[in-house]
Design an enzyme around this catalytic site. Structure first.
Site, PDB file in Angstrom:
ATOM      1  N   TRP A 102      79.134  86.034  53.322  1.00  0.00           N
ATOM      2  CA  TRP A 102      78.627  84.958  53.692  1.00  0.00           C
ATOM      3  C   TRP A 102      79.422  83.304  53.981  1.00  0.00           C
ATOM      4  CZ3 TRP A 102      75.219  87.417  56.893  1.00  0.00           C
ATOM      5  CH2 TRP A 102      74.531  88.794  56.635  1.00  0.00           C
ATOM      6  N   ASP A 172      72.667  77.832  51.547  1.00  0.00           N
ATOM      7  CA  ASP A 172      71.983  79.207  51.994  1.00  0.00           C
ATOM      8  C   ASP A 172      71.228  79.750  50.585  1.00  0.00           C
ATOM      9  OD1 ASP A 172      71.322  81.583  53.352  1.00  0.00           O
ATOM     10  OD2 ASP A 172      73.315  81.936  53.566  1.00  0.00           O
ATOM     11  N   LYS A 196      64.508  88.374  52.137  1.00  0.00           N
ATOM     12  CA  LYS A 196      65.217  88.988  50.193  1.00  0.00           C
ATOM     13  C   LYS A 196      63.734  88.856  49.591  1.00  0.00           C
ATOM     14  CE  LYS A 196      68.533  89.608  52.516  1.00  0.00           C
ATOM     15  NZ  LYS A 196      70.051  88.368  53.061  1.00  0.00           N
TER      16      LYS A 196
HETATM   17  C1  LIG Z   1      71.137  87.918  54.197  1.00  0.00           C
HETATM   18  C2  LIG Z   1      72.105  86.971  53.915  1.00  0.00           C
HETATM   19  C3  LIG Z   1      71.977  86.321  55.340  1.00  0.00           C
HETATM   20  C4  LIG Z   1      71.334  86.786  56.171  1.00  0.00           C
HETATM   21  O1  LIG Z   1      70.507  86.833  56.834  1.00  0.00           O
HETATM   22  P1  LIG Z   1      70.017  86.840  57.900  1.00  0.00           P
HETATM   23  O2  LIG Z   1      68.453  87.022  58.446  1.00  0.00           O
HETATM   24  O3  LIG Z   1      70.190  88.908  58.208  1.00  0.00           O
HETATM   25  O4  LIG Z   1      70.944  86.267  59.521  1.00  0.00           O
HETATM   26  C5  LIG Z   1      72.801  84.778  55.039  1.00  0.00           C
HETATM   27  N1  LIG Z   1      73.234  84.890  54.468  1.00  0.00           N
HETATM   28  C6  LIG Z   1      72.942  85.040  53.012  1.00  0.00           C
HETATM   29  C7  LIG Z   1      72.933  85.136  51.555  1.00  0.00           C
HETATM   30  C8  LIG Z   1      72.115  86.150  52.731  1.00  0.00           C
HETATM   31  O5  LIG Z   1      71.408  86.752  51.725  1.00  0.00           O
END
Ligand SMILES: *Cc1c(COP(=O)(O)O)cnc(C)c1O
Length: 360
Positions: A102, A172, A196
């Site tokens: 990521w 993030d 999540k």
């Molecule tokens: C799932 C995730 C993403 C991507 O999320 P999307 O909503 O599919 O764009 C980005 N960063 C982290 C840390 C994630 O767990």
């Protein structure tokens, strides 16, 4: 059929109580004769739903009035470009830490808009550790410092909040938001894809310190301009109304569970149990340096990869779903977010013990 334990990394399991409430309100939201899905986003009813969700999130996470809370679209990935477009301002570069897939995606996207200074990387270790901050090559002139507190795919998590000095810290938090108490005041911007720990996919929650608004580059698409989204209460266009509503139900549920404090305690217990079992059993392994093991995503391998298919089949038969690891990492991964009850982890451990005994 009863509900399974769903260990998917995202979209992830939602609290059963929330789904039941949504079910009971689906056709007729509180006597309005309409589903939330059918409401005008400008209606009093929906505005009340939206405002309650923001208020509950602020309370849960301890977000002060110094911050705007935005309910945006396009998932966390869209923020990989939204952030540099809005925060680079008149600076030419931003600092990024590379700790996994990521981070790499965020770095690749930011490079379209400015210079990216990768201040540290744990790629040499196969992303099994977090580089010590004393060795980071940060720049006082960076527009911001970006990091990924929890690498969802690798199962690697910071056990500290980086000190970025006067440079805004950007995180993030997609897979760790609301999983435990957090000092929001240390951050310039936090973003989290909802699927999540918050609600359905597509929605992304952005918490931004207000002094960072209004710096977007001229060419920034309107829909990606934080100032515009903030000025319009996240309703510049039609927002993801149903996802927003469901997230609001999750926030209410979290408050009933005792908030992030109680979640943190439960999540620590779940992670400790599962890693403890993996470490004590020769048949299973997790490669991450113990202090940086993720509470939310627990990757593990079996002693023999040839048994992976059989392991997954047996798990499914017991209603333990989505344990296959990410295609880039292989093996297994159990995501154990807020909505995964402790009984789910217990059931997984029981199955793993039995499988190792029979096939180990
Ligand atoms: C799932 C995730 C993403 C991507 O999320 P999307 O909503 O599919 O764009 C980005 N960063 C982290 C840390 C994630 O767990």
């Amino acid at each position: 059929m009863s509900r399974a334990f769903n260990f998917c990394a995202g979209p992830a399991t939602l609290p059963e109580a929330v789904l039941k409430q949504a079910q009971s309100e689906m056709l007729d939201w509180r006597g309005t004769g309409m589903s939330v899905m059918e409401m005008s986003h400008r209606s009093d009813e929906f505005v009340a739903i939206a405002e309650a969700a923001e208020k509950d999130l602020r309370e849960l996470a301890g977000i002060s009035d110094d911050y705007a809370v935005l309910f945006m679209q396009g998932g966390a990935s869209s923020q990989f470009s939204t952030i540099p477009l809005n925060l680079l301002g008149d600076k030419t570069s931003a600092d990024y830490v590379n700790t996994g897939i990521w981070s790499k995606k965020a770095i690749a996207e930011a490079k379209r808009y400015g210079n990216v200074n990768v201040v540290a990387s744990s790629e040499d270790s196969g992303f099994t550790t977090i580089p010590d901050q004393s060795g980071w090559n940060t720049s006082a002139d960076a527009a911001y410092l970006h990091y990924t507190p929890n690498e969802t795919i690798g199962g690697l998590e910071y056990d500290f909040i980086p000190d970025s000095g006067d440079v805004p810290l950007v995180a993030d938090m997609s897979s760790t938001m609301l999983s435990r108490p957090l000092d929001i005041s240390k951050f310039g911007l936090i973003y989290a894809g909802a699927q999540k720990n918050i609600g359905p996919s597509g929605l992304v929650v952005v918490i931004i310190r207000k002094d960072l608004l209004g710096k977007a580059r001229k060419e920034t698409p309107t829909m990606m301009n934080y100032q515009v989204i903030a000025d319009n209460g996240s309703m510049y266009n039609t927002p993801a109304t149903y996802s927003w509503y469901l997230s609001g139900l999750v926030f209410k549920w979290l408050k009933e569970q005792g908030g992030v404090q109680a979640m943190g305690e439960m999540n620590a217990r779940k992670a400790k149990k599962l890693y403890g079992f993996i470490d004590a059993n020769d048949f299973y392994a997790n490669p991450i340096e113990p202090r940086f093991r993720s509470w939310m995503n627990v990757p593990f391998t079996l002693a023999d990869d040839a048994l992976n298919g059989e392991f997954l089949k047996g798990a499914e038969a017991r209603h333990l779903l989505n344990l296959q690891g990410h295609r880039s990492v292989g093996g297994m991964r159990a995501s154990i977010y807020n909505a995964m009850p402790e009984e789910g982890v217990d059931a997984l451990i029981d199955y793993m013990a039995e499988f190792a005994k029979e096939r180990g």
